[in-house]
Design a protein around this motif. Structure first.
Motif, PDB file in Angstrom:
ATOM      1  N   ASP A 106       0.052   3.474   1.686  1.00 37.30           N
ATOM      2  CA  ASP A 106       1.396   3.842   1.760  1.00 37.30           C
ATOM      3  C   ASP A 106       1.452   5.298   0.903  1.00 37.30           C
ATOM      4  OD1 ASP A 106       3.965   2.750   3.205  1.00 37.30           O
ATOM      5  OD2 ASP A 106       4.499   4.099   1.850  1.00 37.30           O
ATOM      6  N   VAL A 107       2.321   6.163   1.211  1.00 41.97           N
ATOM      7  CA  VAL A 107       2.546   7.356   0.418  1.00 41.97           C
ATOM      8  C   VAL A 107       3.403   7.060  -0.667  1.00 41.97           C
ATOM      9  CG1 VAL A 107       2.063   9.090   1.984  1.00 41.97           C
ATOM     10  CG2 VAL A 107       4.420   8.407   1.978  1.00 41.97           C
ATOM     11  N   ASP A 108       4.411   5.808  -0.498  1.00 40.44           N
ATOM     12  CA  ASP A 108       5.102   5.495  -1.819  1.00 40.44           C
ATOM     13  C   ASP A 108       4.275   4.554  -2.541  1.00 40.44           C
ATOM     14  OD1 ASP A 108       7.214   4.108  -3.196  1.00 40.44           O
ATOM     15  OD2 ASP A 108       8.530   3.703  -1.525  1.00 40.44           O
ATOM     16  N   ASP A 147       5.472   3.338  -5.500  1.00 41.51           N
ATOM     17  CA  ASP A 147       6.129   2.177  -6.059  1.00 41.51           C
ATOM     18  C   ASP A 147       6.076   0.963  -4.999  1.00 41.51           C
ATOM     19  OD1 ASP A 147       6.861   3.657  -8.156  1.00 41.51           O
ATOM     20  OD2 ASP A 147       9.007   4.167  -7.320  1.00 41.51           O
ATOM     21  N   LYS A 148       6.123   1.248  -3.702  1.00 45.08           N
ATOM     22  CA  LYS A 148       5.862   0.065  -2.794  1.00 45.08           C
ATOM     23  C   LYS A 148       4.584  -0.258  -3.004  1.00 45.08           C
ATOM     24  CE  LYS A 148       8.049   0.434   1.258  1.00 45.08           C
ATOM     25  NZ  LYS A 148       8.453   0.681   2.519  1.00 45.08           N
ATOM     26  N   THR A 192      -2.915   4.125  -2.296  1.00 49.38           N
ATOM     27  CA  THR A 192      -2.424   5.466  -1.928  1.00 49.38           C
ATOM     28  C   THR A 192      -3.441   6.334  -1.323  1.00 49.38           C
ATOM     29  OG1 THR A 192      -2.393   6.161  -4.196  1.00 49.38           O
ATOM     30  CG2 THR A 192      -0.254   5.110  -3.276  1.00 49.38           C
ATOM     31  N   GLN A 241       3.065   4.388  10.013  1.00 49.08           N
ATOM     32  CA  GLN A 241       3.855   5.507   9.216  1.00 49.08           C
ATOM     33  C   GLN A 241       4.885   5.915   9.990  1.00 49.08           C
ATOM     34  OE1 GLN A 241       0.597   8.077   9.292  1.00 49.08           O
ATOM     35  NE2 GLN A 241       2.140   9.732   9.619  1.00 49.08           N
ATOM     36  N   SER A 298      14.092  11.990   4.240  1.00 56.33           N
ATOM     37  CA  SER A 298      12.853  12.298   3.378  1.00 56.33           C
ATOM     38  C   SER A 298      11.913  13.006   4.079  1.00 56.33           C
ATOM     39  CB  SER A 298      12.246  10.874   3.238  1.00 56.33           C
ATOM     40  OG  SER A 298      12.041  10.055   4.421  1.00 56.33           O
ATOM     41  N   ARG A 311       3.846  16.040   4.153  1.00 54.73           N
ATOM     42  CA  ARG A 311       3.586  14.781   4.354  1.00 54.73           C
ATOM     43  C   ARG A 311       2.826  14.680   5.622  1.00 54.73           C
ATOM     44  NH1 ARG A 311       7.793   9.840   3.676  1.00 54.73           N
ATOM     45  NH2 ARG A 311       7.140   9.979   1.429  1.00 54.73           N
TER      46      ARG A 311
END
Ligand code: NAD
Length: 132
Positions: free
Chosen positions: A30-32, A34-35, A68, A84, A95, A100
């Protein structure tokens, strides 16, 4: 089989965990960041009964990991599943980021960073509306 799952939201994370539970080796991206950190610790960031224990079980069995890094996914998996956001969905959610990658660029990135002379990747289009 070695599977890559791009986008570990509701659909992608559930798919990744279930495939690992069936015995496949799975890497989720994932690009997130934190996730990625959260699910790597065994936390499911949404309500899905039964998913969290299954996530923890498969993390513990080393069949499942998260990253990531597109290069890591490209070098590991033979089959990729795209979960995605489509580009229009990213904009709708506020967002939208022109840097991206949309699904086409993701697939190109996987091919280009696989490092293999003849890539054996198969891209399965699950939800994206644009062809790769
Ligand atoms: N959930 C549904 O019922 C449903 C139904 C039909 C279609 N879809 C489509 O399926 C896709 C996934 O749905 P979802 O509900 O799992 O969404 P979600 O928002 O829960 O998860 C999408 C994930 O993709 C990540 N992401 C976005 N752009 C990325 C990129 N370029 N590379 C890597 N990761 C990226 C996001 O950070 C997020 O974690 C979306 O395109 C959605 O429009 C979903």
């Amino acid at each position: 089989m070695r599977l890559g799952v791009i986008g570990i939201g509701y659909l992608g994370l559930t798919h990744a965990v279930c495939m690992a539970d069936l015995g496949h080796e799975v890497i989720g991206l994932d690009v997130d960041a934190d996730k990625v950190a959260r699910v790597s610790k065994g936390d499911v960031p949404f309500f899905e009964p039964g998913l969290e224990p299954m996530l923890r079980k498969n993390l513990g069995a080393d069949r499942l990991r998260f990253t990531t890094s597109f290069a890591e996914v490209a070098g590991f998996a033979n089959v990729h599943f795209l979960y995605q956001w489509e580009r229009h969905a990213a904009w709708r959610r506020g967002s939208g980021d022109k840097h991206r990658p949309g699904p086409k660029r993701t697939l190109r990135g996987i091919r280009n960073s696989s490092g293999k002379a003849s890539p054996s990747k198969i891209a399965l289009r699950q939800t994206a509306s644009s062809s790769a």
